[in-house]
Design an enzyme around this catalytic site. Structure first.
Site, PDB file in Angstrom:
ATOM      1  N   GLN A 160       0.812  -1.213   0.000  1.00 53.19           N
ATOM      2  CA  GLN A 160       0.000   0.000   0.000  1.00 53.19           C
ATOM      3  C   GLN A 160       0.847   1.266   0.000  1.00 53.19           C
ATOM      4  O   GLN A 160       0.305   2.365   0.012  1.00 53.19           O
ATOM      5  CB  GLN A 160      -0.919  -0.013   1.220  1.00 53.19           C
ATOM      6  CG  GLN A 160      -1.904  -1.164   1.228  1.00 53.19           C
ATOM      7  CD  GLN A 160      -2.637  -1.309   2.550  1.00 53.19           C
ATOM      8  OE1 GLN A 160      -2.392  -0.569   3.503  1.00 53.19           O
ATOM      9  NE2 GLN A 160      -3.547  -2.271   2.621  1.00 53.19           N
ATOM     10  N   HIS A 166      -0.650  -0.331   5.757  1.00 48.40           N
ATOM     11  CA  HIS A 166      -1.095   0.668   6.723  1.00 48.40           C
ATOM     12  C   HIS A 166      -0.056   1.758   6.982  1.00 48.40           C
ATOM     13  O   HIS A 166       0.312   2.048   8.111  1.00 48.40           O
ATOM     14  CB  HIS A 166      -1.488  -0.015   8.040  1.00 48.40           C
ATOM     15  CG  HIS A 166      -2.573  -1.031   7.885  1.00 48.40           C
ATOM     16  ND1 HIS A 166      -3.045  -1.798   8.936  1.00 48.40           N
ATOM     17  CD2 HIS A 166      -3.296  -1.418   6.788  1.00 48.40           C
ATOM     18  CE1 HIS A 166      -3.996  -2.613   8.495  1.00 48.40           C
ATOM     19  NE2 HIS A 166      -4.158  -2.391   7.192  1.00 48.40           N
ATOM     20  N   GLU A 217     -14.031   3.915  10.845  1.00 47.62           N
ATOM     21  CA  GLU A 217     -14.456   4.906  11.829  1.00 47.62           C
ATOM     22  C   GLU A 217     -14.233   6.337  11.363  1.00 47.62           C
ATOM     23  O   GLU A 217     -13.250   6.636  10.687  1.00 47.62           O
ATOM     24  CB  GLU A 217     -13.678   4.726  13.142  1.00 47.62           C
ATOM     25  CG  GLU A 217     -13.928   3.427  13.849  1.00 47.62           C
ATOM     26  CD  GLU A 217     -13.154   3.304  15.151  1.00 47.62           C
ATOM     27  OE1 GLU A 217     -13.342   2.291  15.852  1.00 47.62           O
ATOM     28  OE2 GLU A 217     -12.358   4.220  15.489  1.00 47.62           O
ATOM     29  N   TYR A 231      -8.105   5.737  20.855  1.00 47.79           N
ATOM     30  CA  TYR A 231      -9.296   5.439  20.058  1.00 47.79           C
ATOM     31  C   TYR A 231      -9.526   3.933  19.853  1.00 47.79           C
ATOM     32  O   TYR A 231     -10.325   3.541  19.014  1.00 47.79           O
ATOM     33  CB  TYR A 231      -9.259   6.246  18.759  1.00 47.79           C
ATOM     34  CG  TYR A 231      -9.500   7.700  19.119  1.00 47.79           C
ATOM     35  CD1 TYR A 231     -10.780   8.227  19.142  1.00 47.79           C
ATOM     36  CD2 TYR A 231      -8.454   8.488  19.600  1.00 47.79           C
ATOM     37  CE1 TYR A 231     -11.017   9.516  19.581  1.00 47.79           C
ATOM     38  CE2 TYR A 231      -8.674   9.788  20.042  1.00 47.79           C
ATOM     39  CZ  TYR A 231      -9.965  10.293  20.037  1.00 47.79           C
ATOM     40  OH  TYR A 231     -10.200  11.576  20.490  1.00 47.79           O
ATOM     41  N   TYR A 268     -10.365 -10.674   9.486  1.00 44.71           N
ATOM     42  CA  TYR A 268     -10.775 -11.169   8.171  1.00 44.71           C
ATOM     43  C   TYR A 268     -11.131 -12.649   8.208  1.00 44.71           C
ATOM     44  O   TYR A 268     -11.882 -13.136   7.359  1.00 44.71           O
ATOM     45  CB  TYR A 268      -9.670 -10.899   7.148  1.00 44.71           C
ATOM     46  CG  TYR A 268      -9.460  -9.421   6.911  1.00 44.71           C
ATOM     47  CD1 TYR A 268     -10.441  -8.647   6.291  1.00 44.71           C
ATOM     48  CD2 TYR A 268      -8.290  -8.789   7.310  1.00 44.71           C
ATOM     49  CE1 TYR A 268     -10.269  -7.288   6.079  1.00 44.71           C
ATOM     50  CE2 TYR A 268      -8.106  -7.427   7.109  1.00 44.71           C
ATOM     51  CZ  TYR A 268      -9.093  -6.688   6.489  1.00 44.71           C
ATOM     52  OH  TYR A 268      -8.913  -5.337   6.292  1.00 44.71           O
TER      53      TYR A 268
END
Length: 397
Positions: A108, A172, A265, A275, A286
């Site tokens: 990513q 990420h 979120e 959080y 998953y």
């Protein structure tokens, strides 16, 4: 904190103001001219709950574009994940700008966000986030640079942030930029695919970060001085925050982040708050296995809103434009999985009360969305043949 749950059966179908304030009336006029002369224009019409909108294709042929911003003269500056920074002007894409730091295009990762300094019109300063190779593997880096007057190269390129622990994971990395009114930068980094890192206050992973424009530590940071956590950290417990913006009306910081299988979120990160990820979450692994200790626990914040199933949100903006006054204060969310733009309505207290979905599956994976000076929305699609799109109000009959 109040939160709202979304389920697919509850919804119909349609982000926004992260422009620097420097682009003002001149940029608005020029942007309208440039948009209308774009060579790639293909225009399609869509119905929404508040009327008909037009979606124009301003450019195609981009390789996984990740971010778009409007320059003071109305031209657009766009990042491509493999490491290219380009300008779209008069319907034509420039060659890749020289001087962009080498990126590690892994998983990513790659060249991610671009943001313009509030004084870009005079100092030509831009900020970039990207994934880089370093000791131990790969990690997220932020740089600042100066765009040359001829727009062909970056100069005075300086790294202003490097996350403290690189790994071999290609997941990420985050990481959009929101610039506060004092010129400081907020941006997110995900847990890098190693979920427990999001709960370690001495690890940059799984955090919202806050630094000054030169990389220094703002006085408002909760761990300034290094006591209790890394000085750059603003908040913890984030899985993969890829969207971040300020509401121009009240200055509220808002983020959107990817959950696992469900549990995306919207948050309003506060300094020193946690959080939840992966201790609490509204998603599952998953594999279908449960994660953490449930959906709530003392000491952990609730989201303002969450999705189940996941829509894979890539960006967030607050609409404060003039073209769609009926959308004033709404949140616009670019989504990858369902290839849509979500419009979230808020009440006078800021609570999210309804969602409308637009363009579901029509344009591919929508990675970014911002508000142009004229109030139109700009989006990019994260595809091998990626596009820049403009959403405007259709003329009344």
């Amino acid at each position: 904190m109040r939160y709202t749950r979304w389920r697919k059966t509850d919804l119909n179908k349609v982000r926004a103001a992260h422009l620097p304030s420097a682009a003002a009336p001149l940029a608005t006029t020029l942007f309208l001219v440039l948009a209308s002369s774009a060579a790639a224009q293909e225009t399609r019409e869509f119905s929404t709950q508040s009327g008909t909108v037009l979606v124009e294709t301003l450019a195609t042929g981009l390789d996984h574009p990740w971010a778009v911003e409007v320059m003071p003269d109305g031209a657009l500056i766009v990042t491509e994940r493999p490491g290219r920074l380009r300008i779209l002007r008069d319907g034509k894409l420039s060659a890749a700008i020289d001087g962009v730091p080498k990126v590690a295009e892994r998983g990513q990762g790659g060249l991610l966000d671009v943001a313009l300094d509030p004084q870009f019109g005079t100092n030509r300063t831009v900020y970039l986030t990207l994934s880089a190779r370093g000791e131990g593997g790969y990690g997220t880096v932020a740089v600042r640079a100066v765009l040359s007057e001829d727009e062909q190269k970056l100069t005075d390129v300086r790294e202003i942030f490097r996350m403290n622990r690189f790994t071999r994971q290609g997941l990420h990395f985050g990481s959009r930029i929101a610039i506060d009114k004092d010129g400081s930068l907020f941006f997110g980094i995900g847990d890098r695919g190693e979920r427990d890192r999001a709960q370690d206050p001495r690890d940059h992973a799984g955090s919202i970060l806050h630094i000054n424009a030169d990389g220094g530590i703002p006085a408002s940071n909760p761990y300034r001085g290094g006591t209790g956590g890394r000085a750059e950290i603003w908040s913890k417990g984030h899985r993969n925050p890829q969207g971040i913006t300020f509401d121009a009306k009240d200055g509220k910081l808002l983020t959107v982040e990817h959950g696992s299988r469900g549990g995306d979120e919207v948050n309003n990160p506060q300094p020193g708050r946690n959080y939840g990820w992966p201790v609490i979450t509204y998603g599952k692994d998953y594999s279908g296995a449960e994660i953490g200790e449930g959906t709530a626990k003392e000491g952990y914040e609730q989201p303002l809103y969450y999705w189940d199933p996941s829509i894979a949100p890539g960006a967030i903006a607050v609409y404060r434009g003039s073209m769609f006054p009926e959308w004033d204060g709404n949140l616009m969310i670019a989504a990858l999985k369902y290839q849509l733009l979500a419009r979230l309505e808020r009440d006078e207290n800021g609570a999210i009360t309804a969602e409308e979905r637009l363009f579901d599956g029509e344009f591919g994976r929508i990675r970014d969305v911002i508000v142009a000076p004229d109030g139109a929305l700009l989006m990019v699609t994260d595809e091998e043949d990626g596009a820049v799109l403009r959403v405007s109000k259709a003329p009344t009959q």
